[in-house]
Design a protein around this motif. Structure first.
Motif, PDB file in Angstrom:
ATOM      1  N   GLY A   1       0.817  -1.212   0.000  1.00 38.52           N
ATOM      2  CA  GLY A   1       0.000   0.000   0.000  1.00 38.52           C
ATOM      3  C   GLY A   1       0.847   1.257   0.000  1.00 38.52           C
ATOM      4  N   ASP A   2       0.187   2.385  -0.228  1.00 33.58           N
ATOM      5  CA  ASP A   2       0.837   3.704  -0.212  1.00 33.58           C
ATOM      6  C   ASP A   2       1.939   3.838  -1.251  1.00 33.58           C
ATOM      7  N   GLU A   3       1.768   3.193  -2.369  1.00 35.62           N
ATOM      8  CA  GLU A   3       2.778   3.248  -3.432  1.00 35.62           C
ATOM      9  C   GLU A   3       2.688   4.541  -4.238  1.00 35.62           C
TER      10      GLU A   3
ATOM     11  N   ALA B   1      -8.051   3.120   3.053  1.00 41.47           N
ATOM     12  CA  ALA B   1      -7.216   3.731   2.018  1.00 41.47           C
ATOM     13  C   ALA B   1      -7.041   5.220   2.266  1.00 41.47           C
ATOM     14  N   GLY B   2      -5.886   5.732   1.874  1.00 43.60           N
ATOM     15  CA  GLY B   2      -5.649   7.179   1.883  1.00 43.60           C
ATOM     16  C   GLY B   2      -4.855   7.469   0.627  1.00 43.60           C
ATOM     17  N   HIS B   3      -5.487   8.054  -0.370  1.00 44.59           N
ATOM     18  CA  HIS B   3      -4.848   8.296  -1.663  1.00 44.59           C
ATOM     19  C   HIS B   3      -4.647   9.793  -1.846  1.00 44.59           C
ATOM     20  N   THR B   4      -3.369  10.179  -1.946  1.00 42.65           N
ATOM     21  CA  THR B   4      -3.024  11.604  -1.933  1.00 42.65           C
ATOM     22  C   THR B   4      -2.854  12.166  -3.339  1.00 42.65           C
TER      23      THR B   4
ATOM     24  N   GLY C   1       1.492   7.704   7.369  1.00 45.02           N
ATOM     25  CA  GLY C   1       0.237   7.221   6.788  1.00 45.02           C
ATOM     26  C   GLY C   1      -0.740   8.339   6.471  1.00 45.02           C
ATOM     27  N   ALA C   2      -1.353   8.265   5.264  1.00 47.61           N
ATOM     28  CA  ALA C   2      -2.318   9.293   4.843  1.00 47.61           C
ATOM     29  C   ALA C   2      -3.662   9.109   5.546  1.00 47.61           C
ATOM     30  N   THR C   3      -3.869   7.962   6.183  1.00 44.56           N
ATOM     31  CA  THR C   3      -5.134   7.717   6.882  1.00 44.56           C
ATOM     32  C   THR C   3      -4.963   7.842   8.384  1.00 44.56           C
TER      33      THR C   3
ATOM     34  N   ARG D   1       3.872   6.524  11.402  1.00 49.88           N
ATOM     35  CA  ARG D   1       5.150   6.505  10.700  1.00 49.88           C
ATOM     36  C   ARG D   1       5.227   5.205   9.901  1.00 49.88           C
ATOM     37  N   ARG D   2       5.601   5.327   8.629  1.00 50.12           N
ATOM     38  CA  ARG D   2       5.717   4.108   7.827  1.00 50.12           C
ATOM     39  C   ARG D   2       7.112   3.517   7.985  1.00 50.12           C
ATOM     40  N   ARG D   3       7.157   2.184   8.119  1.00 51.27           N
ATOM     41  CA  ARG D   3       8.444   1.488   8.156  1.00 51.27           C
ATOM     42  C   ARG D   3       9.022   1.510   6.736  1.00 51.27           C
TER      43      ARG D   3
HETATM   44 MG    MG Z   1      -2.269   5.461   1.091  1.00 52.47          MG
END
Ligand code: MG
Ligand code: GDP
Ligand code: IMO
Length: 431
Positions: A12-14, A39-42, A299-301, A305-307
């Motif tokens: 996710g978050d690609e 989902a969080g799509h920026t 994370g956008a949602t 912090r993303r690993r």
């Molecule tokens: Mg996302």
């Protein structure tokens, strides 16, 4: 006319949102087919950031129609908030350009309560869900007790379903999870008020898509999450509860496989993961911190912090197979600028044996050691470049190696969050 599917190839978050927004220029309709507001799509357009959780990422293109398919689980409160936010930004939201499938399942307050209470009960062993009630909603769908969007048009059916479900959920919440029970009336009243606003948007999305196809229109299908969060093919149980792979478009939007022509896999130039679960190429060092901070990997949602870690092509190759990828869109390449050496994981070594696909057993995965290829990095700022030929040689080598190992051509290169920070090598709609 070529219909295109965009899917995530990692966890996710690609950068799916950015690419969907970009490709919407060549589409007439954009449809979500699974997942929910986990989902969080920026999207970053004209310097302004918009985060789509439920509404397809094509919504900023006036004149394009956005559809929420039956495979999506919809929290009506979140959908209405998102609609209001967009209206506040001057985006027109009406049933001529936004539709919700009557068969989509609704996330109910008890789904969120169960998600949160279960995670709390698991303590350290938690999955790290987004806490949005996604899993419990899909459980009710499979258990054939779900509330669907169409139920908002029939208050009596809605009342009966909520009453019956609450009996069972409250028993479980109170008796097993030591959590507070939920009262019927406030939920019913709230969903009746949602119904007033949402009913005009409820439609048969499959028929809408079929009509568009007959008229020769281009459709873009927007995946959420990523292939390795897939309930069947991901790092189970550290996955989401839907199928983010391209095959899910058919069931989740109500369209036949013969109508899908180009599948774009979004590959972040490195790997990230939010939430718990295995991550063979994770970097718990200064390089990981460098990537996390340069990539603004939060994370956008949930804001977590993303690993971060090196690009894992074992995962991407699995995604090539599982999705039938036609091309790759490489995102966030600019984030790697400034690193002396780069590493790409091309295989795993498991108990002394080289393997090129991720094992299903998490115990075996934990014993996998990444096999890396090392290559020189680049120091030049590439965020302003719009032509492939002007990329530094080391950047081109990195991209070439991705194509060689995966066997899939790169169609798009993203060098920044903004719509125009993109190098398009081949437009999927020009098949
Ligand atoms: Mg996302
Ligand atoms: P999604 O869930 O796949 O749509 O991705 P997210 O929106 O959750 O996360 C991607 C993040 O990276 C967002 O903040 C985007 O604005 C940003 N982004 C997308 N593409 C690029 C890129 O090429 N370079 C940089 N630096 N940021 C990007
Ligand atoms: P987009 O579409 C990254 C992760 C959660 C957790 C696991 C299960 O923005 O790429 P869930 O709430 O779905 O039951 O959580 O899945 N997860 C995501 N991670 N991007 C997402 O969506 C995600 N949606 C769910 O963090 O590990």
């Amino acid at each position: 006319m070529p219909n295109t599917v965009v899917v995530g190839t990692q966890w996710g978050d690609e950068g799916k949102g950015k690419i969907v927004d970009l490709l919407t220029a060549g589409a007439d309709l954009v449809a979500r087919f699974q997942g929910g507001n986990n989902a969080g799509h920026t999207l970053v357009v004209s310097g302004e950031q918009t985060i789509c959780h439920l509404i397809p990422s094509g919504i900023l293109h006036e004149g394009k129609k956005c559809l929420i398919g039956n495979g999506v689980v919809v929290d009506p409160a979140v959908l209405l908030d998102e609609m209001d936010d967009l209206v506040g930004k001057g985006v027109s939201i009406n049933p001529q350009r936004l539709l919700l499938s009557e068969k989509a399942h609704l996330i109910m307050p008890y789904h969120k309560a169960l998600d949160l209470a279960r995670e709390a009960a698991k303590g350290k062993a938690k999955l790290g869900t987004t806490g949005r009630g996604i899993g419990p909603c899909y459980e009710d769908k499979a258990g054939r007790v779900g509330v669907r969007a169409v139920d908002l048009t029939e208050p009596e059916a809605l009342e009966e379903k909520i009453r019956n479900n609450l009996k069972e959920k409250n028993f479980y919440l109170e008796g097993y999870l030591n959590s507070e029970p939920l009262a019927f009336q406030p939920i019913f009243d709230q969903y009746l008020s949602f119904a007033e606003k949402l009913v005009p948007f409820i439609a048969d999305v499959s028929l809408e898509i079929d009509r568009a196809i007959r008229e020769g229109k281009n459709i873009l299908f927007e995946g959420a999450q990523g292939t390795h969060l897939d309930i069947d093919h991901g790092t189970y149980p550290f996955v989401t509860s839907s199928n983010p792979v391209s095959g899910a478009v058919c069931a989740g939007a109500g369209v036949g496989p013969d109508k899908l022509h180009h599948i774009v896999g979004i590959v972040k130039a490195y790997t990230t993961r939010v939430g718990s679960g295995p991550f063979p190429t994770e970097l718990e060092d200064k390089t990981g911190d460098y990537i996390q901070s340069r990539g603004a990997e939060f994370g956008a949602t949930t804001g977590r912090r993303r690993r971060c870690g090196w690009l894992d092509l074992v995962m991407v190759c699995d995604s090539v197979r599982l999705n039938g990828l036609s091309s790759l869109a490489i995102t966030k390449l600019d984030v790697l600028t400034g690193l002396d050496r780069l590493r790409i994981c091309v295989a795993y070594e498991l108990d002394g044996r080289r393997i090129e696909s991720r094992p299903a057993s998490l115990n075996r995965l934990a014993r996998c050691v990444p096999v890396y290829e090392e290559m020189p990095g680049w120091q030049e700022d590439i965020a302003g470049l719009r032509e492939f030929d002007r990329l530094p040689g080391a950047t081109k080598n990195y991209l070439k190696r991705i194509e060689e190992v995966t066997g899939v051509p790169i169609s798009i290169i993203s060098v920044g969050p903004m719509r125009d920070q993109t190098i398009v090598l081949k437009d999927p709609f020009e098949n």
